[in-house]
Design a protein around this motif. Structure first.
Motif, PDB file in Angstrom:
ATOM      1  N   GLY B  53     -26.541  22.792   6.841  1.00 30.18           N
ATOM      2  CA  GLY B  53     -26.395  24.235   6.807  1.00 30.18           C
ATOM      3  C   GLY B  53     -25.043  24.734   7.273  1.00 30.18           C
ATOM      4  N   ASP B  54     -24.194  23.813   7.717  1.00 33.12           N
ATOM      5  CA  ASP B  54     -22.888  24.225   8.233  1.00 33.12           C
ATOM      6  C   ASP B  54     -21.767  24.045   7.234  1.00 33.12           C
ATOM      7  OD1 ASP B  54     -23.357  23.185  11.732  1.00 33.12           O
ATOM      8  OD2 ASP B  54     -23.999  24.932  10.583  1.00 33.12           O
ATOM      9  N   MET B  55     -22.078  23.481   6.070  1.00 33.83           N
ATOM     10  CA  MET B  55     -21.026  23.232   5.092  1.00 33.83           C
ATOM     11  C   MET B  55     -20.530  24.563   4.537  1.00 33.83           C
ATOM     12  SD  MET B  55     -22.962  20.047   3.350  1.00 33.83           S
ATOM     13  CE  MET B  55     -21.782  19.569   2.128  1.00 33.83           C
ATOM     14  N   GLU B  56     -19.263  24.597   4.191  1.00 35.10           N
ATOM     15  CA  GLU B  56     -18.627  25.833   3.724  1.00 35.10           C
ATOM     16  C   GLU B  56     -19.302  26.362   2.456  1.00 35.10           C
ATOM     17  OE1 GLU B  56     -14.438  25.290   3.059  1.00 35.10           O
ATOM     18  OE2 GLU B  56     -14.349  27.050   1.777  1.00 35.10           O
ATOM     19  N   GLU B  57     -19.747  25.429   1.609  1.00 33.81           N
ATOM     20  CA  GLU B  57     -20.344  25.831   0.324  1.00 33.81           C
ATOM     21  C   GLU B  57     -21.824  26.222   0.453  1.00 33.81           C
ATOM     22  OE1 GLU B  57     -18.764  23.077   1.004  1.00 33.81           O
ATOM     23  OE2 GLU B  57     -16.986  22.929  -0.276  1.00 33.81           O
ATOM     24  N   PHE B  58     -22.387  26.067   1.647  1.00 31.60           N
ATOM     25  CA  PHE B  58     -23.804  26.362   1.847  1.00 31.60           C
ATOM     26  C   PHE B  58     -24.056  27.850   1.633  1.00 31.60           C
ATOM     27  CE2 PHE B  58     -28.004  26.052   3.447  1.00 31.60           C
ATOM     28  CZ  PHE B  58     -28.217  27.100   4.326  1.00 31.60           C
ATOM     29  N   ASP B  59     -25.105  28.179   0.884  1.00 27.47           N
ATOM     30  CA  ASP B  59     -25.429  29.578   0.611  1.00 27.47           C
ATOM     31  C   ASP B  59     -26.664  29.990   1.424  1.00 27.47           C
ATOM     32  OD1 ASP B  59     -25.770  31.509  -2.507  1.00 27.47           O
ATOM     33  OD2 ASP B  59     -25.548  32.090  -0.407  1.00 27.47           O
ATOM     34  N   TYR B  60     -27.762  29.335   1.172  1.00 23.76           N
ATOM     35  CA  TYR B  60     -28.966  29.618   1.952  1.00 23.76           C
ATOM     36  C   TYR B  60     -29.939  28.469   1.801  1.00 23.76           C
ATOM     37  CZ  TYR B  60     -31.379  30.769  -2.437  1.00 23.76           C
ATOM     38  OH  TYR B  60     -31.921  30.708  -3.699  1.00 23.76           O
ATOM     39  N   SER B  61     -30.980  28.491   2.618  1.00 28.58           N
ATOM     40  CA  SER B  61     -32.049  27.509   2.476  1.00 28.58           C
ATOM     41  C   SER B  61     -33.381  28.224   2.642  1.00 28.58           C
ATOM     42  CB  SER B  61     -31.926  26.383   3.508  1.00 28.58           C
ATOM     43  OG  SER B  61     -32.187  26.868   4.801  1.00 28.58           O
ATOM     44  N   GLU B  62     -34.411  27.658   2.081  1.00 24.97           N
ATOM     45  CA  GLU B  62     -35.743  28.244   2.257  1.00 24.97           C
ATOM     46  C   GLU B  62     -36.775  27.128   2.231  1.00 24.97           C
ATOM     47  OE1 GLU B  62     -35.686  30.966  -1.066  1.00 24.97           O
ATOM     48  OE2 GLU B  62     -36.885  29.594  -2.280  1.00 24.97           O
ATOM     49  N   TYR B  87     -26.282  25.395  -2.594  1.00 18.38           N
ATOM     50  CA  TYR B  87     -24.833  25.359  -2.376  1.00 18.38           C
ATOM     51  C   TYR B  87     -24.140  25.993  -3.579  1.00 18.38           C
ATOM     52  CZ  TYR B  87     -26.108  22.015   1.203  1.00 18.38           C
ATOM     53  OH  TYR B  87     -26.688  21.423   2.302  1.00 18.38           O
ATOM     54  N   THR B  88     -23.133  26.818  -3.310  1.00 18.54           N
ATOM     55  CA  THR B  88     -22.409  27.507  -4.389  1.00 18.54           C
ATOM     56  C   THR B  88     -20.915  27.195  -4.252  1.00 18.54           C
ATOM     57  OG1 THR B  88     -22.283  29.472  -2.992  1.00 18.54           O
ATOM     58  CG2 THR B  88     -24.051  29.399  -4.615  1.00 18.54           C
ATOM     59  N   PRO B  89     -20.514  25.998  -4.679  1.00 21.65           N
ATOM     60  CA  PRO B  89     -19.085  25.651  -4.550  1.00 21.65           C
ATOM     61  C   PRO B  89     -18.228  26.478  -5.496  1.00 21.65           C
ATOM     62  CG  PRO B  89     -20.301  23.937  -5.714  1.00 21.65           C
ATOM     63  CD  PRO B  89     -21.310  24.921  -5.255  1.00 21.65           C
ATOM     64  N   LYS B  90     -17.101  26.934  -5.004  1.00 19.41           N
ATOM     65  CA  LYS B  90     -16.204  27.787  -5.805  1.00 19.41           C
ATOM     66  C   LYS B  90     -15.673  27.031  -7.020  1.00 19.41           C
ATOM     67  CE  LYS B  90     -14.569  30.439  -1.872  1.00 19.41           C
ATOM     68  NZ  LYS B  90     -13.514  30.511  -0.869  1.00 19.41           N
ATOM     69  N   ASP B  91     -15.376  25.760  -6.831  1.00 19.23           N
ATOM     70  CA  ASP B  91     -14.798  24.989  -7.936  1.00 19.23           C
ATOM     71  C   ASP B  91     -15.784  24.896  -9.094  1.00 19.23           C
ATOM     72  OD1 ASP B  91     -13.203  22.756  -5.583  1.00 19.23           O
ATOM     73  OD2 ASP B  91     -12.379  24.486  -6.641  1.00 19.23           O
ATOM     74  N   LEU B  92     -17.065  24.786  -8.784  1.00 19.51           N
ATOM     75  CA  LEU B  92     -18.080  24.736  -9.837  1.00 19.51           C
ATOM     76  C   LEU B  92     -18.082  26.055 -10.614  1.00 19.51           C
ATOM     77  CD1 LEU B  92     -20.570  23.409 -11.204  1.00 19.51           C
ATOM     78  CD2 LEU B  92     -21.983  24.456  -9.424  1.00 19.51           C
ATOM     79  N   LYS B 149     -24.960  37.452 -13.243  1.00 25.88           N
ATOM     80  CA  LYS B 149     -25.449  37.998 -11.972  1.00 25.88           C
ATOM     81  C   LYS B 149     -25.710  36.912 -10.932  1.00 25.88           C
ATOM     82  CE  LYS B 149     -27.649  41.986 -14.095  1.00 25.88           C
ATOM     83  NZ  LYS B 149     -28.893  42.694 -14.363  1.00 25.88           N
ATOM     84  N   GLN B 150     -25.881  35.699 -11.385  1.00 22.81           N
ATOM     85  CA  GLN B 150     -26.258  34.610 -10.476  1.00 22.81           C
ATOM     86  C   GLN B 150     -25.145  33.564 -10.467  1.00 22.81           C
ATOM     87  OE1 GLN B 150     -29.255  33.922  -8.503  1.00 22.81           O
ATOM     88  NE2 GLN B 150     -27.716  32.471  -7.825  1.00 22.81           N
ATOM     89  N   LYS B 151     -24.685  33.222  -9.251  1.00 16.01           N
ATOM     90  CA  LYS B 151     -23.606  32.237  -9.152  1.00 16.01           C
ATOM     91  C   LYS B 151     -24.073  30.860  -9.604  1.00 16.01           C
ATOM     92  CE  LYS B 151     -21.250  34.080  -5.097  1.00 16.01           C
ATOM     93  NZ  LYS B 151     -20.917  33.782  -3.689  1.00 16.01           N
ATOM     94  N   SER B 152     -23.114  30.051 -10.045  1.00 14.70           N
ATOM     95  CA  SER B 152     -23.414  28.646 -10.333  1.00 14.70           C
ATOM     96  C   SER B 152     -23.701  27.950  -9.009  1.00 14.70           C
ATOM     97  CB  SER B 152     -22.200  27.972 -10.988  1.00 14.70           C
ATOM     98  OG  SER B 152     -21.791  28.693 -12.116  1.00 14.70           O
ATOM     99  N   ARG B 153     -24.653  27.040  -9.039  1.00 14.61           N
ATOM    100  CA  ARG B 153     -25.068  26.449  -7.756  1.00 14.61           C
ATOM    101  C   ARG B 153     -25.780  25.135  -7.987  1.00 14.61           C
ATOM    102  NH1 ARG B 153     -30.191  30.429  -6.489  1.00 14.61           N
ATOM    103  NH2 ARG B 153     -31.190  30.175  -8.524  1.00 14.61           N
TER     104      ARG B 153
END
Lengths: 103, 202
Positions: B53-62, B87-92, B149-153
């Motif tokens: 959960g600490d990675m920069e690309e981490f978005d959320y968890s459930e 995870y929603t990496p910018k490069d993706l 509307k939805q990021k790549s992830r």
């Protein structure tokens, strides 16, 4: 057993790469020696090492596999022996310490 | 000497082997991520669990629950059977945006676009889901190319009832990020004008 696990010579087992049978230490690849120096030797001399201190370009996957086999066959038995000795000493202390007599 | 005796050296060397494998396939991202990891770190898997959960690309968890309907409706008191990490990496995102722009300008064919997206989906599974067999090891991974509307992830699923190594999951996720970065760099090299068009559109 005690003489076998003299502290200075015991740690030497982990500081140096040993000749094993027909395989001489000087014949080991530079990558093998690097892994030994960066990991087990660091543990023996400094008590720890960091992944960030290791240069992963200096050894191959084959070097690492060879080193793991070397550790398992040569060094792991010595660690096991030392742990048995210390376990025995701890148990003896429990029995013979005057304040903890079992009699 | 106690550190030497207490350290699980074979396990340590095995982890170094995993990092080395990814270093050879991708780049030094995994090495940098674990650079502060020391040999005497206690409960390494717990450390890796926190890192998820600490990675920069981490978005959320459930947490994940089974849907069980009773006569009264869905039960309120349920136990989670697993967890999903997104995870929603910018490069993706940047890579997929560029592919879509190229497709809209007919610079690449639809077949090529789909092939590249499928490659990412396949690699996300290969990298993160360590096992190559059909045996379910308590981990699954999906890539979602996203919409306007939805990021790549990517979504990583862990099953509490299965065994999974968070260290291996993190290594796989980092390898996927490296791959996205590499594909993006190749695309920008092959189609440099795309960068300018996207900048103008922004």
């Amino acid at each position: 057993m005690e003489r076998e696990i003299n502290k200075d010579s015991f740690l030497d087992e982990f500081r140096k790469v040993r000749d094993i049978g027909n395989r001489k230490a000087k014949d080991r690849s530079p990558g093998f020696v690097y892994i030994h120096t960066a990991t087990v030797k660091s543990l023996a001399e400094k008590g720890e090492f960091k992944v960030g201190d290791i240069d992963f370009s200096r050894f191959t996957a084959e070097d690492l596999a060879e080193y793991m086999e070397y550790y398992e066959n040569t060094l792991a038995p010595k660690v096991s022996l030392a742990n048995k000795l210390f376990s025995t000493l701890r148990s003896a202390n429990t029995v013979f310490a005057p304040s903890k007599s079992c009699y | 000497m106690t550190e030497l005796l207490n350290c699980d050296v074979p396990e340590l060397l095995s982890r170094l082997g995993d990092i080395k494998e990814l270093y050879d396939i991708t780049d030094a991202t995994t090495v940098r991520f674990f650079s502060d990891f020391t040999s005497c770190m206690d409960d390494f898997e717990c450390f890796c669990f926190e890192m998820m959960g600490d990675m920069e690309e981490f978005d959320y968890s459930e947490e994940l629950y089974y849907e069980e309907e009773t006569a009264e409706g869905i039960e309120d008191e349920r136990e989670a059977y697993g967890e999903m990490y997104v995870y929603t990496p910018k490069d993706l995102q940047m890579y997929i945006d560029r592919l879509r722009l190229l497709l809209s300008q007919k610079r690449i064919k639809r077949r090529d676009y789909i092939s590249r997206i499928n490659e990412l989906e396949r690699l996300a599974v290969n990298y993160v889901v360590h096992t190559r067999t059909n045996y379910y090891g308590g981990v699954w991974c999906e890539m979602d190319a996203g919409t306007k509307k939805q990021k790549s992830r990517i979504k990583v699923y862990t099953d509490y009832n299965g065994y999974c190594s968070f260290f291996e999951i993190i290594c796989g996720v980092l390898a996927f990020f490296s791959h996205c970065r590499k594909r993006l760099a190749e695309l920008e090299r092959d189609y440099p004008e795309v960068q300018q068009k996207l900048a103008e559109a922004a």
